[in-house]
Write a protein that holds these residues in place. Structure first.
Motif, PDB file in Angstrom:
ATOM      1  N   SER A  39     -11.686   2.639  -2.435  1.00  0.00           N
ATOM      2  CA  SER A  39     -10.952   3.028  -1.232  1.00  0.00           C
ATOM      3  C   SER A  39      -9.444   2.981  -1.462  1.00  0.00           C
ATOM      4  N   MET A  40      -9.032   2.646  -2.687  1.00  0.00           N
ATOM      5  CA  MET A  40      -7.613   2.494  -3.008  1.00  0.00           C
ATOM      6  C   MET A  40      -7.153   3.609  -3.933  1.00  0.00           C
ATOM      7  N   SER A  41      -5.870   3.952  -3.831  1.00  0.00           N
ATOM      8  CA  SER A  41      -5.298   4.899  -4.789  1.00  0.00           C
ATOM      9  C   SER A  41      -5.131   4.187  -6.122  1.00  0.00           C
ATOM     10  N   LYS A  42      -4.888   4.963  -7.162  1.00  0.00           N
ATOM     11  CA  LYS A  42      -4.708   4.356  -8.479  1.00  0.00           C
ATOM     12  C   LYS A  42      -3.504   3.428  -8.481  1.00  0.00           C
ATOM     13  N   LEU A  71      -2.697  -4.212  -7.378  1.00  0.00           N
ATOM     14  CA  LEU A  71      -3.621  -5.311  -7.091  1.00  0.00           C
ATOM     15  C   LEU A  71      -3.988  -6.056  -8.373  1.00  0.00           C
ATOM     16  N   GLU A 109      -2.223   1.754  -5.905  1.00  0.00           N
ATOM     17  CA  GLU A 109      -2.549   0.538  -5.149  1.00  0.00           C
ATOM     18  C   GLU A 109      -3.408  -0.403  -5.979  1.00  0.00           C
ATOM     19  N   TYR A 110      -4.374   0.197  -6.689  1.00  0.00           N
ATOM     20  CA  TYR A 110      -5.280  -0.631  -7.485  1.00  0.00           C
ATOM     21  C   TYR A 110      -4.545  -1.291  -8.654  1.00  0.00           C
ATOM     22  N   ALA A 122     -12.260  -6.788  -2.748  1.00  0.00           N
ATOM     23  CA  ALA A 122     -11.606  -5.515  -2.441  1.00  0.00           C
ATOM     24  C   ALA A 122     -12.538  -4.377  -2.813  1.00  0.00           C
ATOM     25  N   LYS A 150      -0.842  -5.503   2.391  1.00  0.00           N
ATOM     26  CA  LYS A 150      -2.198  -5.984   2.645  1.00  0.00           C
ATOM     27  C   LYS A 150      -2.469  -7.185   1.758  1.00  0.00           C
ATOM     28  N   PRO A 173     -12.332  -1.089  -4.730  1.00  0.00           N
ATOM     29  CA  PRO A 173     -11.443  -0.283  -5.578  1.00  0.00           C
ATOM     30  C   PRO A 173     -11.551   1.215  -5.296  1.00  0.00           C
ATOM     31  N   MET A 209       0.836  -1.193   0.000  1.00  0.00           N
ATOM     32  CA  MET A 209       0.000   0.000   0.000  1.00  0.00           C
ATOM     33  C   MET A 209       0.877   1.251   0.000  1.00  0.00           C
ATOM     34  N   ASP A 210       0.269   2.381  -0.281  1.00  0.00           N
ATOM     35  CA  ASP A 210       1.030   3.621  -0.395  1.00  0.00           C
ATOM     36  C   ASP A 210       1.731   4.016   0.904  1.00  0.00           C
TER      37      ASP A 210
END
Length: 411
Positions: A112-115, A121, A117-118, A108, A50, A110, A44-45
């Protein structure tokens, strides 16, 4: 039915009984031939790692390699993925596509995640997905994924293999080997089925009223095509609410409004209504184009529409299905109505394998030929077997899949 997997197996059972399918084949089709669960570690950033749970289901590959869909949402379940893979087997057979049903997913959120992080994933999903490839398993887009995510998948796959392989991933941007007309494919197929069903029922397009639940990629494309043919669309809804205009909503203007605001609510000239009321409106055509299980035994008896066209996957529960049938409401099932996306994904794979890219007009012509051909076959089977169009659609597909299984010596 308590979940979509139970619903899928129920529809399979009913159709199998209608065509006297061998119990051995029914049993084999009642569960995926392969189902995998795996984890994806993501940095994660903030530096933390995770772990995300992912799934991939291959329902049956008797007709060809499994393919399509990657769904990402926080409440994803294994049963949902299994059911969707079965639906894809049926859709592929209906569309005369030499492929089996595949569906994948990641548990997940998507949003709630930054670009970054996504992207990590999604790339992790492809790295950990085994088997994969144009001749084995071809992922595509679904809820939570789109062209950008498919571009990441393709790039990751090609980095792993060291070779260009546009046919290994579906629903890509056109610049990376995606098919023209891919974005509109599902909604276009829904509209084509709606046109044909209205003709069968004797509806005049310019006098036919419509309510559309869901105004995303599928619902908006369907609405645009119906509006251009003269249909009067009285109500449209999205996740934020519903709007209603007894004189008809100008879909061209609504599309511009949604492009600016991101929602249909507060569209000038239309009134806001409770989203749940969309199923009770006095309209000729009702198109559920959002999520599953929205037409249930609790509201089916209040539906006034004469035609229901399922643009979403599994929007009608079996209990509600029986109520609509008893009321004489014509229903075009999801496995037929929204199969346009699966059909054009097949065209995308053909183009990727041959390095021969089609013009949009050819894609649309081929899509119309396939989906309307299936519509006519299913209508004929419904009369032949004296069953609903849903059962007829499943029966039509099962006959093809079962024949391939017999020829392979699987039964």
């Amino acid at each position: 039915m308590k979940d979509v997997w139970e619903t899928a197996r129920y529809y399979l059972k009913v159709a199998a009984e209608a065509i006297d399918l061998e119990p051995e084949i029914t049993e084999r089709l009642s569960t995926p031939m392969r189902f995998v669960e795996f984890t994806i570690p993501v940095r994660m950033d903030n530096g933390d790692k995770k772990l995300f749970i992912a799934y991939r289901s291959h329902h049956c590959d008797a007709l060809g390699p499994c393919k399509d869909g990657t769904r990402v949402k926080p409440d994803l379940t294994p049963e949902e993925i299994k059911a969707l893979s079965m639906f894809m087997s049926i859709k592929h057979a209906i569309g005369d596509i030499p492929a089996g049903g595949g569906k994948g997913g990641i548990k997940a959120d998507p949003y709630s995640m930054s670009k970054g992080e996504y992207e990590r994933l999604i790339r992790g999903f492809i790295r950990r997905l085994v088997p994969k490839g144009a001749m084995i398993d071809v992922p595509g887009a679904d809820i939570g994924t789109g062209e950008e995510q498919m571009a990441w998948m393709l790039d990751e796959y090609e980095q792993i293999t060291g070779m260009h392989s546009p046919a290994a991933i579906n629903d890509k941007p056109v610049a990376l080997g995606g098919s023209k007309g891919g974005y509109e494919a599902t909604g276009r197929g829904v509209a084509l089925c709606t046109f044909e069903a209205c003709k069968d029922l004797g509806f005049e397009f310019d006098k036919t009223t419509v309510a559309i639940q869901g105004f995303g990629q599928v619902g908006s494309v369907t609405a645009k095509m119906l509006f251009e043919k003269g249909f009067k669309i009285l109500c449209v809804s999205d996740i934020y609410g519903a709007i209603y205009d007894p004189k008809g909503i100008n879909i061209t203007n609504l599309l511009e409004y949604v492009k600016k605001t991101g929602k249909v609510v507060e569209f000038p000239g239309a009134q806001s209504i409770d989203s749940r009321k969309i199923f009770e409106l006095d309209v000729d055509v009702l198109i559920p184009a959002a999520v599953q299980d929205v037409i249930t035994e609790d509201n089916a008896d209040r539906i006034k529409a004469k035609l229901v066209v399922e643009a979403a996957n599994g929007p009608t529960t079996p209990e509600a299905d029986a109520i609509l049938s008893r009321k004489g409401i014509r229903l075009i099932p999801d496995v037929l109505a929204n199969s346009g996306g699966a059909i054009v994904c097949h065209f995308e794979r053909i183009q990727g394998l041959s390095n021969d890219w089609w013009e949009e007009e050819k894609v649309y012509q081929m899509l119309e030929k396939r989906i309307l051909g299936a519509y006519k076959e299913i209508s004929s089977i419904a009369q032949e077997l004296k069953v609903t169009r849903r059962t007829a659609a499943w029966a039509y597909a099962l006959r093809k899949i079962a024949e391939a299984m017999r020829l392979r010596g699987w039964s």
